[in-house]
Design a protein around this motif. Structure first.
Motif, PDB file in Angstrom:
ATOM      1  N   LEU A  45       0.833  -1.202   0.000  1.00 47.81           N
ATOM      2  CA  LEU A  45       0.000   0.000   0.000  1.00 47.81           C
ATOM      3  C   LEU A  45       0.867   1.252   0.000  1.00 47.81           C
ATOM      4  CD1 LEU A  45      -2.865   1.105   0.025  1.00 47.81           C
ATOM      5  CD2 LEU A  45      -2.731   1.134   2.527  1.00 47.81           C
ATOM      6  N   PHE A  46       1.971   1.220   0.720  1.00 51.30           N
ATOM      7  CA  PHE A  46       2.911   2.345   0.736  1.00 51.30           C
ATOM      8  C   PHE A  46       3.423   2.620  -0.680  1.00 51.30           C
ATOM      9  CE2 PHE A  46       7.215   4.050   1.000  1.00 51.30           C
ATOM     10  CZ  PHE A  46       7.005   5.179   1.778  1.00 51.30           C
ATOM     11  N   GLY A  47       3.786   1.570  -1.402  1.00 54.73           N
ATOM     12  CA  GLY A  47       4.240   1.723  -2.778  1.00 54.73           C
ATOM     13  C   GLY A  47       3.171   2.325  -3.667  1.00 54.73           C
ATOM     14  N   TYR A  48       1.930   1.916  -3.462  1.00 54.64           N
ATOM     15  CA  TYR A  48       0.817   2.454  -4.253  1.00 54.64           C
ATOM     16  C   TYR A  48       0.594   3.933  -3.953  1.00 54.64           C
ATOM     17  CZ  TYR A  48      -3.982   3.484  -5.635  1.00 54.64           C
ATOM     18  OH  TYR A  48      -5.103   4.065  -6.168  1.00 54.64           O
ATOM     19  N   VAL A  49       0.547   4.277  -2.662  1.00 58.55           N
ATOM     20  CA  VAL A  49       0.249   5.647  -2.256  1.00 58.55           C
ATOM     21  C   VAL A  49       1.356   6.610  -2.689  1.00 58.55           C
ATOM     22  CG1 VAL A  49      -0.074   7.157  -0.252  1.00 58.55           C
ATOM     23  CG2 VAL A  49      -1.252   4.961  -0.360  1.00 58.55           C
ATOM     24  N   THR A  50       2.598   6.195  -2.528  1.00 56.94           N
ATOM     25  CA  THR A  50       3.717   7.077  -2.866  1.00 56.94           C
ATOM     26  C   THR A  50       4.183   6.918  -4.306  1.00 56.94           C
ATOM     27  OG1 THR A  50       5.347   5.467  -2.080  1.00 56.94           O
ATOM     28  CG2 THR A  50       4.533   7.098  -0.486  1.00 56.94           C
ATOM     29  N   GLU A  51       3.539   6.007  -5.042  1.00 53.36           N
ATOM     30  CA  GLU A  51       3.890   5.720  -6.431  1.00 53.36           C
ATOM     31  C   GLU A  51       5.369   5.347  -6.562  1.00 53.36           C
ATOM     32  OE1 GLU A  51       2.584   9.067  -8.719  1.00 53.36           O
ATOM     33  OE2 GLU A  51       0.485   8.719  -8.206  1.00 53.36           O
ATOM     34  N   THR A  52       5.833   4.558  -5.599  1.00 54.64           N
ATOM     35  CA  THR A  52       7.209   4.083  -5.567  1.00 54.64           C
ATOM     36  C   THR A  52       7.249   2.646  -6.064  1.00 54.64           C
ATOM     37  OG1 THR A  52       7.592   5.453  -3.615  1.00 54.64           O
ATOM     38  CG2 THR A  52       9.209   3.725  -4.076  1.00 54.64           C
ATOM     39  N   PRO A  53       7.994   2.378  -7.133  1.00 54.15           N
ATOM     40  CA  PRO A  53       8.074   0.991  -7.596  1.00 54.15           C
ATOM     41  C   PRO A  53       8.923   0.143  -6.649  1.00 54.15           C
ATOM     42  CG  PRO A  53       9.339   2.447  -9.030  1.00 54.15           C
ATOM     43  CD  PRO A  53       8.680   3.301  -8.007  1.00 54.15           C
ATOM     44  N   MET A  54       8.327  -0.926  -6.152  1.00 54.71           N
ATOM     45  CA  MET A  54       9.027  -1.884  -5.297  1.00 54.71           C
ATOM     46  C   MET A  54       8.736  -3.271  -5.851  1.00 54.71           C
ATOM     47  SD  MET A  54       8.523  -0.571  -1.397  1.00 54.71           S
ATOM     48  CE  MET A  54       6.808  -0.128  -1.462  1.00 54.71           C
ATOM     49  N   LEU A  55       9.763  -4.035  -6.045  1.00 57.30           N
ATOM     50  CA  LEU A  55       9.641  -5.386  -6.583  1.00 57.30           C
ATOM     51  C   LEU A  55       8.949  -5.348  -7.953  1.00 57.30           C
ATOM     52  CD1 LEU A  55       8.712  -7.157  -3.240  1.00 57.30           C
ATOM     53  CD2 LEU A  55      10.986  -6.903  -4.235  1.00 57.30           C
ATOM     54  N   ILE A  56       8.432  -6.477  -8.370  1.00 54.90           N
ATOM     55  CA  ILE A  56       7.758  -6.534  -9.664  1.00 54.90           C
ATOM     56  C   ILE A  56       6.262  -6.745  -9.428  1.00 54.90           C
ATOM     57  CG2 ILE A  56       9.793  -7.386 -10.889  1.00 54.90           C
ATOM     58  CD1 ILE A  56       8.603 -10.211 -10.725  1.00 54.90           C
ATOM     59  N   PRO A  57       5.434  -6.368 -10.412  1.00 58.08           N
ATOM     60  CA  PRO A  57       3.988  -6.516 -10.230  1.00 58.08           C
ATOM     61  C   PRO A  57       3.539  -7.934  -9.887  1.00 58.08           C
ATOM     62  CG  PRO A  57       4.423  -5.102 -12.093  1.00 58.08           C
ATOM     63  CD  PRO A  57       5.747  -5.661 -11.655  1.00 58.08           C
ATOM     64  N   LEU A  58       4.234  -8.948 -10.385  1.00 58.51           N
ATOM     65  CA  LEU A  58       3.849 -10.329 -10.075  1.00 58.51           C
ATOM     66  C   LEU A  58       3.892 -10.587  -8.563  1.00 58.51           C
ATOM     67  CD1 LEU A  58       3.101 -13.189 -10.951  1.00 58.51           C
ATOM     68  CD2 LEU A  58       5.553 -13.669 -11.146  1.00 58.51           C
ATOM     69  N   TYR A 114      -7.651  -2.648  -1.956  1.00 62.77           N
ATOM     70  CA  TYR A 114      -7.924  -1.801  -3.126  1.00 62.77           C
ATOM     71  C   TYR A 114      -6.610  -1.214  -3.640  1.00 62.77           C
ATOM     72  CZ  TYR A 114      -9.447   2.252  -5.828  1.00 62.77           C
ATOM     73  OH  TYR A 114      -9.610   3.185  -6.821  1.00 62.77           O
ATOM     74  N   GLY A 115      -5.812  -0.677  -2.735  1.00 58.90           N
ATOM     75  CA  GLY A 115      -4.530  -0.095  -3.118  1.00 58.90           C
ATOM     76  C   GLY A 115      -3.567  -1.130  -3.657  1.00 58.90           C
ATOM     77  N   ILE A 116      -3.478  -2.284  -2.996  1.00 59.94           N
ATOM     78  CA  ILE A 116      -2.571  -3.333  -3.464  1.00 59.94           C
ATOM     79  C   ILE A 116      -3.019  -3.858  -4.833  1.00 59.94           C
ATOM     80  CG2 ILE A 116      -1.686  -5.641  -2.998  1.00 59.94           C
ATOM     81  CD1 ILE A 116      -1.828  -4.974  -0.034  1.00 59.94           C
ATOM     82  N   PHE A 117      -4.327  -3.960  -5.033  1.00 62.80           N
ATOM     83  CA  PHE A 117      -4.837  -4.402  -6.330  1.00 62.80           C
ATOM     84  C   PHE A 117      -4.390  -3.451  -7.437  1.00 62.80           C
ATOM     85  CE2 PHE A 117      -8.007  -4.293  -9.704  1.00 62.80           C
ATOM     86  CZ  PHE A 117      -8.044  -5.627 -10.067  1.00 62.80           C
ATOM     87  N   HIS A 118      -4.559  -2.153  -7.197  1.00 60.05           N
ATOM     88  CA  HIS A 118      -4.161  -1.177  -8.209  1.00 60.05           C
ATOM     89  C   HIS A 118      -2.647  -1.114  -8.367  1.00 60.05           C
ATOM     90  CE1 HIS A 118      -7.929   0.554  -9.529  1.00 60.05           C
ATOM     91  NE2 HIS A 118      -8.361   0.409  -8.284  1.00 60.05           N
ATOM     92  N   TYR A 119      -1.931  -1.375  -7.329  1.00 61.24           N
ATOM     93  CA  TYR A 119      -0.465  -1.395  -7.399  1.00 61.24           C
ATOM     94  C   TYR A 119       0.022  -2.601  -8.208  1.00 61.24           C
ATOM     95  CZ  TYR A 119       4.301  -0.700  -5.639  1.00 61.24           C
ATOM     96  OH  TYR A 119       5.649  -0.470  -5.518  1.00 61.24           O
TER      97      TYR A 119
END
Length: 121
Positions: A45-58, A114-119
């Protein structure tokens, strides 16, 4: 405004997890597993909110599926058992909380997933 609300939600989730950790509430394998999953989903969720890419989408797709599954399983099967450990079971003479009431508590994690889904997707 939306960013502000997301940051407040992140702070609430993080503070709650850290508070339980400091109070020594994670006393067995199941609650420790819940803590680890909570921290991993918090980072998503932190990655989604801050738009910070962490790891890969998979990775976040897997975290989304297994995190959501874990929260439902924990709520349905383990929440009543560990309510006393968390100090949430005030009166031991009361009957256990009905399943519908426990499942309604999952509404608090809807924004998280919701955030993790969109991330992830």
């Amino acid at each position: 405004m939306a960013d502000f609300l997301w940051i407040i939600y992140l702070g609430f989730l993080g503070t709650t997890a850290i508070w339980f950790l400091l109070k020594g509430k994670y006393t067995n394998k199941i609650t420790r597993t819940d803590f680890v999953i909570s921290i991993v989903t918090w980072f998503g969720l932190f990655g989604y909110v801050t738009e910070t890419p962490m790891l890969i989408p998979l990775v976040w797709k897997i975290v989304f599926v297994f995190g959501l599954l874990w929260d439902v399983i924990f709520t349905v099967f383990f929440a009543d058992r560990f309510a006393a450990d968390f100090g949430l079971d005030e009166d031991e003479d009361e009957e256990p909380m009905p399943l519908a009431a426990r499942l309604s508590g999952l509404i608090f994690v809807v924004p998280l997933y919701y955030g993790i889904f969109h991330y992830a997707f």
